[in-house]
Structures are given as structure tokens and as C-alpha cells.
Design an enzyme around this catalytic site. Structure first.
Site, PDB file in Angstrom:
ATOM      1  N   LYS A  52      -8.276  13.705   4.660  1.00 18.02           N
ATOM      2  CA  LYS A  52      -7.452  12.500   4.610  1.00 18.02           C
ATOM      3  C   LYS A  52      -6.554  12.517   5.835  1.00 18.02           C
ATOM      4  O   LYS A  52      -6.559  13.471   6.604  1.00 18.02           O
ATOM      5  CB  LYS A  52      -6.613  12.446   3.330  1.00 18.02           C
ATOM      6  CG  LYS A  52      -5.768  13.693   3.097  1.00 18.02           C
ATOM      7  CD  LYS A  52      -5.033  13.632   1.773  1.00 18.02           C
ATOM      8  CE  LYS A  52      -5.958  13.849   0.604  1.00 18.02           C
ATOM      9  NZ  LYS A  52      -6.165  12.641  -0.191  1.00 18.02           N
ATOM     10  N   ARG A  53      -5.791  11.468   6.021  1.00 18.76           N
ATOM     11  CA  ARG A  53      -4.836  11.416   7.119  1.00 18.76           C
ATOM     12  C   ARG A  53      -3.840  12.567   7.000  1.00 18.76           C
ATOM     13  O   ARG A  53      -3.465  12.967   5.902  1.00 18.76           O
ATOM     14  CB  ARG A  53      -4.124  10.062   7.087  1.00 18.76           C
ATOM     15  CG  ARG A  53      -3.145   9.799   8.186  1.00 18.76           C
ATOM     16  CD  ARG A  53      -2.788   8.318   8.209  1.00 18.76           C
ATOM     17  NE  ARG A  53      -2.374   7.839   6.897  1.00 18.76           N
ATOM     18  CZ  ARG A  53      -1.101   7.816   6.485  1.00 18.76           C
ATOM     19  NH1 ARG A  53      -0.142   8.239   7.271  1.00 18.76           N
ATOM     20  NH2 ARG A  53      -0.807   7.346   5.285  1.00 18.76           N
ATOM     21  N   LYS A  87       1.108  14.226   2.244  1.00 17.38           N
ATOM     22  CA  LYS A  87      -0.213  14.615   1.723  1.00 17.38           C
ATOM     23  C   LYS A  87      -0.254  16.113   1.391  1.00 17.38           C
ATOM     24  O   LYS A  87      -1.174  16.582   0.728  1.00 17.38           O
ATOM     25  CB  LYS A  87      -1.299  14.312   2.756  1.00 17.38           C
ATOM     26  CG  LYS A  87      -1.316  12.883   3.292  1.00 17.38           C
ATOM     27  CD  LYS A  87      -1.988  11.919   2.384  1.00 17.38           C
ATOM     28  CE  LYS A  87      -2.196  10.566   3.052  1.00 17.38           C
ATOM     29  NZ  LYS A  87      -2.816   9.585   2.172  1.00 17.38           N
ATOM     30  N   HIS A 104       0.798  -1.226   0.000  1.00 15.06           N
ATOM     31  CA  HIS A 104       0.000   0.000   0.000  1.00 15.06           C
ATOM     32  C   HIS A 104       0.827   1.270   0.000  1.00 15.06           C
ATOM     33  O   HIS A 104       0.261   2.366   0.004  1.00 15.06           O
ATOM     34  CB  HIS A 104      -0.934   0.023   1.212  1.00 15.06           C
ATOM     35  CG  HIS A 104      -2.133  -0.856   1.055  1.00 15.06           C
ATOM     36  ND1 HIS A 104      -3.262  -0.461   0.371  1.00 15.06           N
ATOM     37  CD2 HIS A 104      -2.377  -2.110   1.473  1.00 15.06           C
ATOM     38  CE1 HIS A 104      -4.156  -1.443   0.385  1.00 15.06           C
ATOM     39  NE2 HIS A 104      -3.634  -2.454   1.046  1.00 15.06           N
ATOM     40  N   LYS A 152     -14.057   8.608  -4.096  1.00 12.59           N
ATOM     41  CA  LYS A 152     -15.344   8.958  -3.488  1.00 12.59           C
ATOM     42  C   LYS A 152     -15.772  10.349  -3.905  1.00 12.59           C
ATOM     43  O   LYS A 152     -16.948  10.589  -4.231  1.00 12.59           O
ATOM     44  CB  LYS A 152     -15.228   8.876  -1.962  1.00 12.59           C
ATOM     45  CG  LYS A 152     -14.919   7.498  -1.427  1.00 12.59           C
ATOM     46  CD  LYS A 152     -14.426   7.549   0.009  1.00 12.59           C
ATOM     47  CE  LYS A 152     -13.784   6.231   0.412  1.00 12.59           C
ATOM     48  NZ  LYS A 152     -13.044   6.317   1.678  1.00 12.59           N
ATOM     49  N   THR A 204      -8.209   6.585  -2.039  1.00 11.04           N
ATOM     50  CA  THR A 204      -9.604   6.208  -2.304  1.00 11.04           C
ATOM     51  C   THR A 204     -10.534   7.392  -2.058  1.00 11.04           C
ATOM     52  O   THR A 204     -11.637   7.438  -2.610  1.00 11.04           O
ATOM     53  CB  THR A 204     -10.035   5.009  -1.431  1.00 11.04           C
ATOM     54  OG1 THR A 204      -9.720   5.276  -0.070  1.00 11.04           O
ATOM     55  CG2 THR A 204      -9.355   3.737  -1.886  1.00 11.04           C
TER      56      THR A 204
END
Length: 777
Positions: free
Chosen positions: A510-511, A516, A334, A622, A618
Site C-alpha cells: 500500500k502507499r 499505515k 476518502h 483484493k 481496497t
């Protein structure tokens, strides 16, 4: 099978009276949730048992994952049973609004995309009638609850998700197994959660292990009034599944993480062997003919040596056991980030599970005898990703670009030796929860045009493309505003911040991690704020920037970014000069249920990691499926989203993987800082007192410009990508002014989203990795 909603209502009322001595109308949300859950479990019990019995002699797959971010189950279970609207109506006739169940806690047994993906896969497998069961851990406390203090700091509190009960699982004590560690034995007690398929009688199972002591009370110690020693073994055992991802900065913390991973591995495999023997007898030589196991990242990688150990206890030799293990396991990677490719010091590992270390050493010796350039053990350290690649049938990445990076870089030497093992399985999300449940208004619009089957056949979305006209765009825009109004009400209630639904909703949820690049987003907001104040953006469309994220409790930089965003939000939201143009909100305790409100309301989806770092994502899927355009780099699944929907319907910026690699050794972030006055001014707010400054923010400043002992300056290329990011961001904002054209972009994203259904992904796993077929009912 149709379910009798009146019976479920009657059973709910009876349960409330029996357990709580209250009527339906008097029940608290938690009491109603518990009683309704028990009633639904009664209603599905026959189907659940039938699904298990039907599959006793079939080939099956098992998903091993340390996380399952299943969220709040009540609405999704009723939805998948096809009775949500009927139950809402029945309860409303008795004066009860099922919306009160919004107050029920999420089951937050996961940290982010990894756990939510596992939940989507189980939903899809059940819906597709595929024989897939999940194994995980039943953490007493899930991912922490997050709040912000007056200074904008993240504050963590325990997530006591079973405080009011857990009606969606059954304790199966008769299937308890014993797990042996070097210093004590424990019991792994299973709790079974039904995974209800949509539009089918099939119900699969998620089995979660709860750790308990072999002897809960040392009676002699208690009788001696040594109460701490009397409960020592109980606490020592229960600590193993007490908290999701305990802090592992110390030796003891690392030992606890190893115990968690081994408990998941050993208990699950012992359970599988029990089931195998019941169906096929004691001859274990055909184990791999009937069972496939998918390792969801390296957390359950100890399953490999553990299966070999268990098979050797059954009388097989090492080579035969190794061969069965290699045919049984496959591994999903992942991330390419080094800190997530788990490595365990052998002395540490031996202090917890010495027999496992012995088997890993034997596996390593076998590998080196066959391929001297490859290794599992190096420098007294076991590399669990290498172990997973070697003792497995397949290894897959989770997006096309990610899978290529695995072959070209991360596992290059392994790919050269075992090219046939490497596959790609681009992630997906379940349309039931992420369109049907969270956006019924959009679902009705799609259903009207392409038919109800689209919830099980997302390929039907493509039929929308020739239908997109001004009328459909107007209808979509009306729905989008309705979802914004709903989110505004939620944010006003939870955060005390009033947002205008006519604003652009620019979302990054998100995390929280440096890669990020929430910090890049924050710097751009400060830049926009200053430019608005200077009158430089006269046509800027009013925008609400919405963040949602949790940082790992020990991740100082990530927590500093949260604090910085909250501080700039306070500055901007309290400045009347920009109140009609700009709002910033960082929602607290972002979780699955919050996502169900935010994602349908988003106009712009920020997916801004540097190319080559995000394996897939993901959240981007969405948001796409709910009609948001992607503002992102060519990273992870963004590449495929852009390919499917067309680059003209997204806002793509930034350096590619090749461009980043070519400049990595010569990159100088200070040169960019000195040459871009807007960026220079924004970065200076980390240290110049524009917002309250602290040592951690100063450290962020220096990390961007000077680096640190473990990283080069601007390790995630914020400054490199900033100018193109800002151009794309302002272009998206400008384009929003043409609501018809922007709405067409959004609808093209929805119509192009079929590839990103987890139904497609899970069928590919079933066909190409697990070799299982749908069960016929």
C-alpha cells in the site's frame, strides 16, 4: 457482440508492418502492444460509438477524479472482451507468447487506493451497463518510478508512460476547450479511453485532459534567437499536466496544483455543457435533471463554483445557478486526516482563478446567512470539503465506520444541519481484474463450483460455504502454492532475492504513510528476528515478509521507514542463522501490475492502521478475495470484512476508536517502551547501530517516544497496539502449521467476499445518489 480474433490478429500484423516494418515474430513487446492496441480499438469502434449514441438523451453520471490508476490495459481489455484466451492461443500458434506484454509500462495516473478505486468504478459501471463517464487529467509523467540504492534509499525517476505510445486512447482535438487563468489561457485537449464492460456490448468513456498552449511558439522571439522566451508559453501550459501531484511546498508549486484542479473542473464542465446543448438545446434550466457529478475527494471541488460561473455566463442569476449546482454535485470523502481535507489560502487562489474566489465568497455569504455557525471561508482560507458538503446533494464515506466518523466528528456540525445528505458507500473492487485476470487458477476452481456468472454476480461466492471440505482446501492450497511459485520467479527476476514458496507469505502492500504503520510491521520483524536468534520461537513457521509501497518524494519520515525496512532486510537476509526461517523483501516500484502477482500469493494481509484513520482500504478486499486472512485492526473496511467472514477467520488486534479517544490525552509511549523488553530492543535498532543509523532514523525513534512540534509522541499509537499486534501475528503464524484449518479460513474469506465487489458499490451510487438506470441494449 462477438469479436473476430483472426481479424484482430491480421490488423495487428498489418499495423506492425506499416508502422514498424517488422513481422509479428520480430516485434518488441512495446511494438506488439502498440499494434495490438490499435487493432482492438478498431474492433470495438462500432460498439463504442453505439454506446455513446444510445445515451444521448438519458440521465447520466460523471465521475470527476484527479487520479485513475488504470494500470496496464492490454490484458484487462482483452479479458473483458472475452477474447484473452483465444488471442493467446492465436499468437502462440505463430510463435509469440503474449506474456511478453508484461514488459509494457503501467499507466500510473494515480497514487494508490483513490485512483485504483476510480478505475474499478468505471469497470463496474461499464459492466453493469450504467451511463457513467469519467473525467481526469492525462499526466505526461505519472507517479514516479521507484528504485532503491545500496543504502536502501528510495530513488525517484520520471515515469514516461507514453514513451512507446498510447494505443488505448484517441485524441479528440475537435472537442478542445479553452481554460482561463489569471496569467494566461491554455487549451485542454481531450484523450478518450474506452472502458470496456465485461460480458456486455457496452463501452463507456474515460476522458482525460492534456494541457497545451494556445500558441506553441512565439515566432518573433524565436526569430530574435531568444529560444527560451519562444517556448515559454508552451512550457508554462504543458507544466500543468506534466506531472501527477507536483511538489507544492512553495507558492509556485501550490499555484500549479490549483491550475491542475481548475483545468480538470473547467474543461470537464465546459464539455458537459456542450454535450447537454447538443442533446437538449440551449435551455440550461434542466441541466441537473440529466447530469449528476460525483466529486472523488476534494481535488475537483473547484467544479462547484466553476459550474455556477458557467451557468451565470449562460444568463442565469446566482441563486438559480447555485440551485442547479447543488442538485448536480455529490461528494465522496476518502479520509478524515486533516492534511487531505484541502484548504486554499484565498490570496493564493485569487492569484490563479480570481473569478472562482468571488463565487466562493458569495457561497460562503449565503451559507452564513442561513447557518451562522457553519463556514466555508475562515481565516482567509477556503475549506474545500465544507464547500463540497454544502453545495451538493449527498456526501458519503467509504466504509461503515468511516461514514459514522464523518457524522460524529469530521462533519458533525454539518450532519446536525443536513442529516439527509449523509450516506455510506463501502468501497469495492472489480472481480474481473482482481480475481479473473490475476488469478485464473482460482477463478477456474470457483467457476467449477458456482458457475461462470460469478464474475458479474459475486453473490454466488456464498454458494462455496457449504462446499468447503478437505478436497476443496487441498485444491485451494495447491493453487496458492502455484501463485507463490509464480511470485517467487517475479521477485527473483526483479529484485534478485530468492524466496521459498513453502514459506508463509505475510504481505503489506500500500502507499507508505505513517498511519499505515509499516514501521510497526518492521519493528515486529526485528523482534521476531531477535527471538529466533535467542531460540525463543521454536515452532515459528518460516515466513517471507513482503512490502510494497512508494513514499511521496518530500515525505522524509516515510522515506526513512523505507530505508529502515531495506536495512533490516539486508541484515536478516544475509544472516545464515535464520535463512530457513525468515526473509524480508521490499519490492521496487510497486504498482498495479506488481499487485496482480503479489495479491494472489499472499497468505496474510496486513491492514494495521490505528482504528479511525483508514477510511476504507481496497487492498484488504483484493487480498481477501484471493484467499488471504486479514491481520488487522477494527478500522476501515476491516470491520465489514470481519463481519462478513467471521472474526474466527481473521486476526484482529488493537484498540478501538473509542479506546484510542479515551486514552489520547494521557497516553505515554515511553511507559510501554520501558515495560516491554522485546519492543524496547526492537525500537533501539533505530539508533543503536544494529542496522546503519542516520539522522532520519533517529528522528523516527524520537517521534515514537518524545514526539515532535506538530505531533504528540507516537501519534499513530504503534506502541499502544504493539503487544496485541504481536500476539495476533504469532497466532496467525502458528495456525498456518495446520494447513487444512488455515485453508478453511482462507476459503471462508473468499466465500464471504461478495459485499466487496465494486459492482455492488456502483449500483448503490446509481440508485441512491445519481438516480441513473442501466441502459437497455
Amino acid at each position: 457482440m462477438s469479436y473476430n480474433c483472426l481479424n484482430i490478429l491480421k490488423w495487428t500484423e498489418a499495423q506492425l508492418k506499416y508502422t514498424y516494418d517488422v513481422s509479428l515474430q520480430e516485434a518488441t513487446p512495446q511494438e506488439l502492444h502498440e499494434a495490438l492496441g490499435e487493432a482492438v480499438m478498431m474492433a470495438i469502434s462500432d460498439n463504442w460509438n453505439r454506446s455513446k449514441r444510445t445515451r444521448m438523451h438519458e440521465r447520466k453520471a460523471y465521475y470527476f477524479s484527479a487520479e485513475y490508476l488504470i494500470g496496464r490495459l492490454v490484458y484487462s481489455n482483452l479479458y473483458n472482451l472475452g477474447i484473452l484466451d483465444d488471442m493467446k492461443k492465436l499468437f502462440a500458434e505463430r510463435g509469440v507468447d503474449l506474456a511478453i506484454l508484461e514488459d509494457v509500462e503501467d499507466a500510473a495516473l494515480g497514487n494508490g487506493g483513490l485512483g485504483r478505486l476510480a478505475a474499478c468504478f468505471l469497470d463496474s459501471a461499464a459492466t453493469c451497463n450504467l451511463p457513467l463517464s469519467g473525467y481526469g487529467l492525462r499526466y505526461r509523467f505519472g507517479l514516479f518510478k521507484q528504485k532503491f540504492d545500496a543504502e536502501g534509499n528510495q530513488c525517484e525517476a520520471a515515469d514516461d508512460w507514453t514513451k512507446y505510445g498510447d494505443p488505448w486512447s484517441y485524441r479528440r482535438y475537435n472537442h478542445t476547450v479553452k481554460v482561463h487563468f489569471a496569467d494566461h489561457d491554455v487549451l485542454a485537449v481531450p484523450y478518450d479511453v474506452p472502458v470496456i464492460g465485461y460480458g456486455t456490448d457496452n463501452i463507456n468513456t474515460l476522458r482525460l485532459w492534456q494541457c497545451e498552449a494556445v500558441e506553441e511558439l512565439d515566432f518573433n522571439a524565436f526569430n530574435d534567437q531568444d529560444y527560451l522566451r519562444a517556448l515559454a508559453q508552451k512550457n508554462k501550459a504543458e507544466d500543468i499536466t506534466r506531472v501527477l501531484y507536483p511538489n507544492d511546498s512553495t507558492w509556485e508549486g501550490k499555484r500549479l496544483r490549483i491550475k491542475q484542479q481548475y483545468l480538470l473542473s473547467s474543461a470537464s464542465l465546459q464539455d458537459m455543457i456542450r454535450v447537454y446543448k447538443n442533446a437538449h438545446g440551449n435551455d440550461m434550466t434542466h441541466f441537473a435533471d440529466f447530469y449528476a457529478v460525483q466529486l472523488n475527494d476534494t481535488h475537483p471541488a473547484m467544479s462547484i463554483p466553476e459550474l455556477i460561473r458557467l451557468l451565470m455566463l449562460e444568463g442565469m442569476d446566482f441563486e438559480q445557478s447555485f440551485d442547479i449546482a447543488q442538485k448536480t454535485f455529490s461528494y465522496t470523502n476518502h479520509t478524515v486526516m486533516g492534511e487531505a481535507l484541502e484548504k486554499w489560502n484565498l490570496d493564493l487562489l485569487r492569484s490563479v482563478v480570481p473569478e472562482i474566489v468571488d463565487i466562493i465568497c458569495r457561497i460562503d455569504a449565503k451559507l452564513k446567512s442561513e447557518h451562522p455557525n457553519l463556514f466555508i471561508i475562515r481565516d482567509n482560507t477556503a475549506h474545500m470539503a465544507n464547500l463540497s458538503v454544502y453545495v451538493g446533494s449527498y456526501v458519503n464515506g467509504v466504509a461503515e465506520i468511516h461514514s459514522q466518523i464523518l457524522k460524529d466528528d469530521c462533519f458533525k456540525e454539518w450532519y446536525q444541519v443536513f442529516p439527509e445528505r449523509f450516506q455510506n458507500k463501502t468501497n469495492g473492487v472489480t472481480p474481473r481484474r482482481w480475481i479473473g485476470l490475476c488469478n485464473p487458477e482460482l477463478s477456474r476452481m470457483i467457476h467449477y463450483r458456482v458457475g461462470s456468472d460469478f464474475m458479474k454476480d459475486l453473490d454466488r461466492l456464498a454458494k462455496l460455504k457449504p462446499m468447503i471440505d478437505d478436497d476443496m482446501v487441498h485444491q485451494f492450497n495447491t493453487i496458492k502454492r502455484q501463485k507463490k511459485e509464480q511470485l517467487c520467479a517475479i521477485i527473483a527476476k526483479k529484485e534478485g532475492i530468492q524466496l521459498n514458496p513453502d514459506f508463509v507469505f505475510d504481505v503489506q502492500v500500500k502507499r507508505l504513510h505513517e498511519y499505515k504503520r509499516q514501521l510497526m510491521n518492521a519493528l515486529s520483524i526485528v523482534d521476531i528476528y531477535f527471538r529466533l536468534k535467542d531460540g525463543e520461537l521454536p515452532y515459528f513457521q518460516p515466513t517471507a515478509f513482503i512490502f510494497g509501497a512508494k513514499s511521496a518524494p518530500g515525505y522524509a519520515r516515510a522515506k526513512a521507514i523505507i530505508r529502515y525496512i531495506n536495512r533490516i532486510a539486508k541484515m536478516i537476509n544475509n544472516d545464515p542463522a535464520v535463512s530457513d526461517k525468515l526473509k524480508v523483501v521490499f519490492v521496487q516500484n510497486y504498482n498495479c501490475s506488481y499487485a496482480e502477482h503479489i495479491i494472489p500469493a499472499a497468505d496474510i494481509s496486513e491492514q494495521i492502521s490505528p482504528a479511525g484513520t483508514e477510511a476504507s482500504g481496497t487492498g484488504n478486499m483484493k487480498l481477501m478475495l484471493n484467499g488471504a486472512v486479514t491481520l488487522g485492526t477494527m478500522d476501515g473496511a476491516n470491520v465489514e470484512i470481519t463481519k462478513e467472514a467471521g472474526i474466527e477467520n481473521e486476526y484482529i488486534f488493537g484498540a478501538t476508536v473509542d479506546q484510542i479517544n479515551s486514552c489520547r490525552d494521557t497516553y505515554c509511549s515511553r511507559d510501554i517502551y520501558n515495560s516491554n523488553r522485546y519492543l524496547h530492543r526492537a525500537i533501539d535498532t533505530l539508533v543503536d547501530g544494529t542496522v546503519p543509523t542516520d539522522d532520519d532514523q533517529r528522528e523516527l525513534y524520537h517521534a515514537l517516544l518524545d514526539g515532535a512540534s506538530w505531533h504528540r509522541p507516537d501519534h499513530y499509537f504503534v506502541l499502544l497496539d504493539y503487544a496485541s499486534y504481536m500476539d495476533a501475528k504469532l497466532q496467525a503464524n502458528h495456525d498456518y502449521s495446520n494447513r487444512l484449518e488455515f485453508g478453511r479460513k482462507c476459503l471462508m474469506n473468499i466465500a464471504s467476499g461478495a459485499k466487496f465487489s465494486s459492482d455492488r458499490t456502483i449500483r448503490q451510487y446509481a440508485d441512491e445518489i445519481w438516480h441513473i438506470k442501466p441502459t437497455q441494449y
